[in-house]
Write an enzyme that holds these catalytic residues in place. Structure first.
Site, short mmCIF file in Angstrom:
data_model
loop_
_atom_site.label_atom_id
_atom_site.label_comp_id
_atom_site.label_asym_id
_atom_site.label_seq_id
_atom_site.Cartn_x
_atom_site.Cartn_y
_atom_site.Cartn_z
N SER A 175 0.85 -1.19 0.00
CA SER A 175 0.00 0.00 0.00
C SER A 175 0.89 1.24 0.00
CB SER A 175 -0.95 -0.02 1.20
OG SER A 175 -1.85 1.07 1.16
N THR A 176 0.77 2.10 1.00
CA THR A 176 1.54 3.34 1.03
C THR A 176 3.04 3.06 0.95
OG1 THR A 176 -0.16 4.29 2.45
CG2 THR A 176 1.92 5.49 2.29
N ASP A 227 -4.61 -4.61 5.99
CA ASP A 227 -5.00 -5.48 4.88
C ASP A 227 -3.86 -6.45 4.55
OD1 ASP A 227 -6.62 -6.45 2.82
OD2 ASP A 227 -5.70 -5.08 1.35
N MET A 254 -0.17 1.25 5.07
CA MET A 254 -0.91 1.57 6.29
C MET A 254 -2.09 0.61 6.44
SD MET A 254 -2.70 5.17 5.19
CE MET A 254 -3.96 5.28 3.93
N HIS A 296 -2.69 -1.24 -3.35
CA HIS A 296 -3.84 -0.33 -3.20
C HIS A 296 -3.67 0.85 -4.15
CE1 HIS A 296 -4.32 -1.89 1.20
NE2 HIS A 296 -4.79 -2.74 0.30
#
Length: 347
Positions: free
Chosen positions: A167-168, A290, A287, A193
């Site tokens: 993600s991030t 997930d 973050m 993501h």
């Protein structure tokens, strides 16, 4: 109680006012300055020393990418970009992430629903930015745990699939990780993501730069070694067995953990197909949580799992939760991950 501080940079006053209202709707945050161009922003940063900055990608006099490249080496800080969801906007945003931006929020399209989603996304990312590792890998020195002959040798992969969630910070982490992948690697499936329009362009950029074939995954593609399949934005990616072959599965059920694509969905699909013993599961910077429970399901069924360590993460969120759940077999710096994959490839 002292509030966290932000400066807002956008050439449109109405947009700055809207972003300020969003931010200050949360009692823990305060906008301490506004700028309509990068030069004003630079002066504000020096004077106010904010914790976070929001930045429009299109700026008069100096675009946001050039500004980031000039700013961040001198004033390392989390920068949240505001971008459009168009193909052009996606391309500029990916450049911003490569230049060191923390994350991005897509601009609302005018509907009440999109306004609420953008506001919630911004507030969430402001809080996550407080955990931002300004200089990933600064405390993580690469170790020569393998001799040069081993590094040059081609690993024998008994594990048939590599599954990755991020993600991030993931776009940069994936680029670094995949840079060391070649045609001998098994098929790699990735859930990053990212919204629609972004994933296809991200795949194209990687494909033009890397040794392996990278593409946005389509439904029912046969999985082939030396290929990387990235989940399309707003769709889940899974793996399925049909006859003697394995294929991608692209579908659009509800979001999981607030995400579509979801890392948990990717990991759980392999567990449900009884493919865990044939997989290496990897969870990278990001973050939230997930992917953590999905990775645990894989590990419990015989999957070898790797989590990125805290020092090399932009945000040590997803890997942290996975590690605390007991889902991570090996926790390593990003720089050593390919070596770890090669080490366990034949297990």
């Amino acid at each position: 109680m002292k509030k966290h501080t932000v400066i807002v940079v956008d050439d449109q006053k109405s947009v700055r006012s809207m972003i300020k209202r969003w931010i200050e709707s949360d009692p823990n945050w305060e906008v301490i300055g506004e700028a309509n161009n990068p030069y004003e922003a630079r002066d504000l940063i020096i004077e106010k020393q904010p914790e976070v900055m929001t930045l429009d990608v299109h700026m008069p006099g100096m675009d946001g990418i050039v500004f980031l490249k000039k700013l961040l080496p001198q004033y390392p800080m989390p920068v949240i970009m505001f971008s459009s969801s168009t193909t052009e906007g996606a391309g500029i945003t990916l450049e911003a992430l490569e230049a060191g931006a923390f994350d991005y929020v897509t601009k609302p399209i005018g509907t009440q629903e999109s306004l609420v989603e953008a506001k919630e996304d911004l507030i969430s990312k402001l809080y996550e930015s407080l955990n931002y590792n300004v200089s990933p890998s600064a405390n993580s020195q690469k170790t020569n745990s393998f001799d040069s002959n081993y590094k040059r040798s081609k690993p024998t992969f008994k594990r048939k699939f590599i599954l990755i969630g991020s993600s991030t910070g993931g776009t940069t982490a994936l680029r670094k990780l995949l840079d060391e992948v070649d045609e001998t690697f098994p098929p790699i499936l990735i859930a990053q993501h990212m919204p629609e329009n972004f994933t296809a362009l991200f795949a194209q950029r990687l494909n033009s730069d890397l040794k392996v074939h990278v593409k946005e995954a389509k439904d029912k593609e046969i999985l082939q070694k030396g290929n990387v399949y990235i989940a399309p934005g707003n769709y889940h990616l899974g793996i399925q067995k049909l006859g003697n072959d394995h294929y991608t599965r692209i579908f659009q059920t509800d979001k999981k953990n607030g995400h579509r694509p979801s890392v948990d969905v990717l990991f759980e699909s392999a567990a449900e197909e009884d493919l865990a013993c044939e997989c290496i599961g990897i969870i990278l910077t990001g973050m939230g949580s997930d992917g953590a429970t999905g990775l645990l399901k894989l590990k419990n069924k015989g999957c070898l799992t790797i989590g990125q360590n805290k020092e090399s993460c932009v945000v040590y969120g997803m890997p942290k939760v996975a590690y605390e759940l007991g889902a991570v077999t090996y926790q390593v710096p990003l720089e050593e991950m390919i070596e770890k994959i090669k080490e366990i490839a034949s297990l």
